[in-house]
Structures are given as C-alpha cells and as structure tokens.
Design a protein around this motif. Sequence first.
Motif, short mmCIF file in Angstrom:
data_model
loop_
_atom_site.label_atom_id
_atom_site.label_comp_id
_atom_site.label_asym_id
_atom_site.label_seq_id
_atom_site.Cartn_x
_atom_site.Cartn_y
_atom_site.Cartn_z
N SER A 1 -11.26 7.85 7.89
CA SER A 1 -10.73 8.57 6.74
C SER A 1 -9.28 8.22 6.43
O SER A 1 -8.79 8.59 5.36
CB SER A 1 -10.86 10.09 6.95
N ASN A 2 -8.59 7.51 7.33
CA ASN A 2 -7.17 7.25 7.11
C ASN A 2 -6.74 5.79 7.05
O ASN A 2 -5.69 5.49 6.48
CB ASN A 2 -6.35 7.96 8.20
N VAL A 3 -7.50 4.89 7.62
CA VAL A 3 -7.04 3.49 7.71
C VAL A 3 -6.88 2.85 6.34
O VAL A 3 -5.88 2.18 6.07
CB VAL A 3 -7.97 2.66 8.62
N ASP A 4 -7.83 3.04 5.46
CA ASP A 4 -7.73 2.41 4.13
C ASP A 4 -6.52 2.93 3.36
O ASP A 4 -5.80 2.15 2.71
CB ASP A 4 -9.01 2.63 3.33
N ALA A 5 -6.27 4.23 3.44
CA ALA A 5 -5.10 4.81 2.76
C ALA A 5 -3.81 4.31 3.39
O ALA A 5 -2.83 4.02 2.68
CB ALA A 5 -5.16 6.33 2.81
N LEU A 6 -3.79 4.18 4.70
CA LEU A 6 -2.62 3.66 5.39
C LEU A 6 -2.34 2.21 4.97
O LEU A 6 -1.20 1.85 4.69
CB LEU A 6 -2.81 3.73 6.90
N TYR A 7 -3.39 1.42 4.90
CA TYR A 7 -3.22 0.02 4.49
C TYR A 7 -2.68 -0.07 3.06
O TYR A 7 -1.80 -0.88 2.77
CB TYR A 7 -4.55 -0.72 4.62
N GLU A 8 -3.19 0.75 2.18
CA GLU A 8 -2.70 0.76 0.80
C GLU A 8 -1.23 1.15 0.75
O GLU A 8 -0.43 0.56 0.03
CB GLU A 8 -3.53 1.72 -0.04
N MET A 9 -0.85 2.15 1.54
CA MET A 9 0.55 2.56 1.59
C MET A 9 1.45 1.43 2.12
O MET A 9 2.52 1.18 1.58
CB MET A 9 0.72 3.80 2.46
N VAL A 10 0.99 0.76 3.16
CA VAL A 10 1.77 -0.35 3.73
C VAL A 10 1.95 -1.45 2.70
O VAL A 10 3.04 -2.02 2.55
CB VAL A 10 1.10 -0.89 5.01
N GLN A 11 0.91 -1.76 1.95
CA GLN A 11 1.01 -2.80 0.94
C GLN A 11 1.98 -2.42 -0.17
O GLN A 11 2.70 -3.28 -0.68
CB GLN A 11 -0.37 -3.08 0.33
N ARG A 12 2.00 -1.17 -0.56
CA ARG A 12 2.84 -0.74 -1.67
C ARG A 12 4.28 -0.47 -1.29
O ARG A 12 5.19 -0.76 -2.05
CB ARG A 12 2.27 0.53 -2.30
N LYS A 13 4.51 0.09 -0.12
CA LYS A 13 5.83 0.62 0.23
C LYS A 13 6.65 -0.24 1.17
O LYS A 13 7.85 -0.06 1.26
CB LYS A 13 5.68 2.02 0.86
N ILE A 14 6.02 -1.13 1.91
CA ILE A 14 6.74 -1.88 2.94
C ILE A 14 6.86 -3.34 2.53
O ILE A 14 5.86 -3.99 2.23
CB ILE A 14 6.05 -1.75 4.30
N LYS A 15 8.08 -3.82 2.53
CA LYS A 15 8.33 -5.24 2.26
C LYS A 15 8.36 -5.97 3.60
O LYS A 15 9.18 -5.67 4.47
CB LYS A 15 9.68 -5.43 1.56
N ALA A 16 7.45 -6.90 3.79
CA ALA A 16 7.37 -7.64 5.05
C ALA A 16 7.39 -9.14 4.75
O ALA A 16 6.79 -9.57 3.76
CB ALA A 16 6.11 -7.27 5.80
N PRO A 17 8.06 -9.93 5.59
CA PRO A 17 8.06 -11.38 5.37
C PRO A 17 6.66 -11.97 5.47
O PRO A 17 6.32 -12.91 4.76
CB PRO A 17 8.96 -11.94 6.47
#
Length: 95
Positions: A52-68
């Motif tokens: 119930s949480n992994v997909d939402a977490l992944y979407e948040m990471v893609q939108r909010k975190i800038k990673a090299p």
Amino acid sequence: LAVASPATVSRCGMVFLEQVDIGWKVSLYSWLDSLPERLADNKDQMRTLFESNVDALYEMVQRKIKAPVPPTLNWLTTNLLHLFWALLQLELPLD
C-alpha cells in the motif's frame, strides 16, 4: 552483456532479466519468505504495509528528490526492506 553473444551468456549460466519485467513485488515476496518463523504471523501485515505504500513512496521520490542517478523502483524497494529489517532487529531479539 551488451556485447556478449547468446552462446557466451548460456555457457556462463547467466540469466538476465530487466527490472521492469520482474517488478518490485518479487523482492518483497522473497524477503517475506526468508523471515524467521517467529514473524510468520505478521507476514500478511507487512505485505499489506509495503504493497500500500511503495508505489506512493516511489512517486514522491521521483517528484521531490533530485538525485544524480535516479533510483529505480527495485532499488528503492530493496533498500526499504533493508531498513525495515534493521528496525525489526532493533526492536525484537531475532536470534
């Protein structure tokens, strides 16, 4: 693997699968199967928690975190499982 012939790959016994073909739930189910017997009663709760949480977490990471190097969903899941296991070991004496 990009320049290896199929014969070379088969002689080495390698099987290459794309992450998108496998999916992140395979890692979760494998991890749940490897848990100690003591946690068997909680496997369904842990599976539900992650599903119930992994997909939402992944979407948040893609939108909010800038990673090299952008993290993949499988990478994120594997590291989340490692963190969860570390927290379990802190709270429960798992011999």
